[in-house]
Design an enzyme around this catalytic site. Structure first.
Site, PDB file in Angstrom:
ATOM      1  N   LEU A 189       0.820  -1.209   0.000  1.00  0.00           N
ATOM      2  CA  LEU A 189       0.000   0.000   0.000  1.00  0.00           C
ATOM      3  C   LEU A 189       0.853   1.257   0.000  1.00  0.00           C
ATOM      4  CD1 LEU A 189      -2.688  -1.006   2.663  1.00  0.00           C
ATOM      5  CD2 LEU A 189      -2.949  -0.958   0.176  1.00  0.00           C
ATOM      6  N   GLY A 190       2.039   1.163   0.574  1.00  0.00           N
ATOM      7  CA  GLY A 190       2.924   2.315   0.636  1.00  0.00           C
ATOM      8  C   GLY A 190       4.163   1.985   1.428  1.00  0.00           C
ATOM      9  N   GLY A 225       7.575   3.977   3.665  1.00  0.00           N
ATOM     10  CA  GLY A 225       8.198   5.177   4.195  1.00  0.00           C
ATOM     11  C   GLY A 225       9.669   4.925   4.379  1.00  0.00           C
ATOM     12  N   ALA A 226      10.294   5.772   5.147  1.00  0.00           N
ATOM     13  CA  ALA A 226      11.735   5.665   5.365  1.00  0.00           C
ATOM     14  C   ALA A 226      12.101   4.397   6.136  1.00  0.00           C
ATOM     15  CB  ALA A 226      12.237   6.896   6.110  1.00  0.00           C
ATOM     16  N   VAL A 270       3.956  -0.824   4.236  1.00  0.00           N
ATOM     17  CA  VAL A 270       2.599  -1.191   4.628  1.00  0.00           C
ATOM     18  C   VAL A 270       1.989  -2.067   3.544  1.00  0.00           C
ATOM     19  CG1 VAL A 270       0.318  -0.334   5.267  1.00  0.00           C
ATOM     20  CG2 VAL A 270       2.356   0.980   5.889  1.00  0.00           C
ATOM     21  N   LYS A 272       1.783  -2.962   8.868  1.00  0.00           N
ATOM     22  CA  LYS A 272       2.981  -2.126   8.749  1.00  0.00           C
ATOM     23  C   LYS A 272       4.186  -2.892   9.268  1.00  0.00           C
ATOM     24  CE  LYS A 272       4.717   2.412  10.088  1.00  0.00           C
ATOM     25  NZ  LYS A 272       4.361   3.661  10.761  1.00  0.00           N
ATOM     26  N   ASP A 309       5.212  14.398  11.607  1.00  0.00           N
ATOM     27  CA  ASP A 309       5.276  14.101  10.179  1.00  0.00           C
ATOM     28  C   ASP A 309       3.898  14.211   9.531  1.00  0.00           C
ATOM     29  OD1 ASP A 309       6.657  13.451   7.859  1.00  0.00           O
ATOM     30  OD2 ASP A 309       6.458  11.295   8.171  1.00  0.00           O
TER      31      ASP A 309
END
Length: 192
Positions: free
Chosen positions: A44-45, A47-48, A52, A68, A162
């Site tokens: 789904l995505g 990050g650093a 996820v 996640k 964030d």
């Protein structure tokens, strides 16, 4: 047999996570999450420090979840991870994504959240047809309500460091849900 496994798991969770007493979170096994995400297939995505994945809980009538996975570099020591699970698990607000459970098995550390059907605000804002001003106002107000809860109303005071369209999610009725507490600062009650 199933009942004894449930009691064993609950006993294990309360022994390993005494800070979680009174919090309704499920302790998932790595295999449960691997099966739910079909081997971590649908991303789904990312990050650093995390990725996820979309998952489906067969044991919960096919409920969709967002899993996640914390990357190796982001894994904290056990005490910090347990404290984070405990503090995030105690949040309860209509404008925050709800933590459903976690996995802390060997090198595997995951957070399991409710799935947001309409994705992120970033994908919603930057599509071909822009949302009208009424919807934009509701999104701004929902975001403000969620931040106010984290900053001032929640007993432990989170400062979310964030906030951006990618970390603001929309549920099936386009209600704002703030996500990604990974970089949130947990403050003491006397700090501002």
């Amino acid at each position: 047999m199933v009942i004894s496994q449930i009691y064993y798991r609950k006993a294990l969770v309360s022994k390993l996570y005494p800070v979680l007493q009174g919090i309704n979170l499920k302790c998932f096994s790595y295999m449960e999450l691997k099966e739910a995400t079909n081997g971590f297939m649908e991303e789904l995505g990312c990050g650093a420090f995390s990725t996820v994945f979309k998952g489906v809980l067969a044991s919960d009538d096919g409920r969709c979840i967002a899993v996640k996975r914390l990357d190796t570099i982001a894994r904290k020591d056990d005490l910090e991870f347990k404290a984070e699970v405990s503090s995030i698990g105690r949040t309860n607000h209509r404008n925050l994504v709800q933590l459903l459970g976690f996995c802390d098995e060997g090198q595997h550390r995951f957070f399991v959240y409710e799935f947001m059907l309409n994705g992120s605000l970033a994908s919603f804002l930057f599509r071909e047809s822009s949302p009208n001003w009424y919807i934009r106002r509701d999104i701004a107000l929902g975001t403000a309500r969620g931040l106010f809860y984290l900053h001032d109303e929640f007993s432990s005071q989170f400062i979310h460091c964030d906030i951006k369209p990618k970390n603001i999610l929309l549920d099936d009725s386009f209600t704002v849900r703030i996500a990604d507490f990974g970089v949130a600062k947990l403050l003491k009650t006397d700090q501002t």
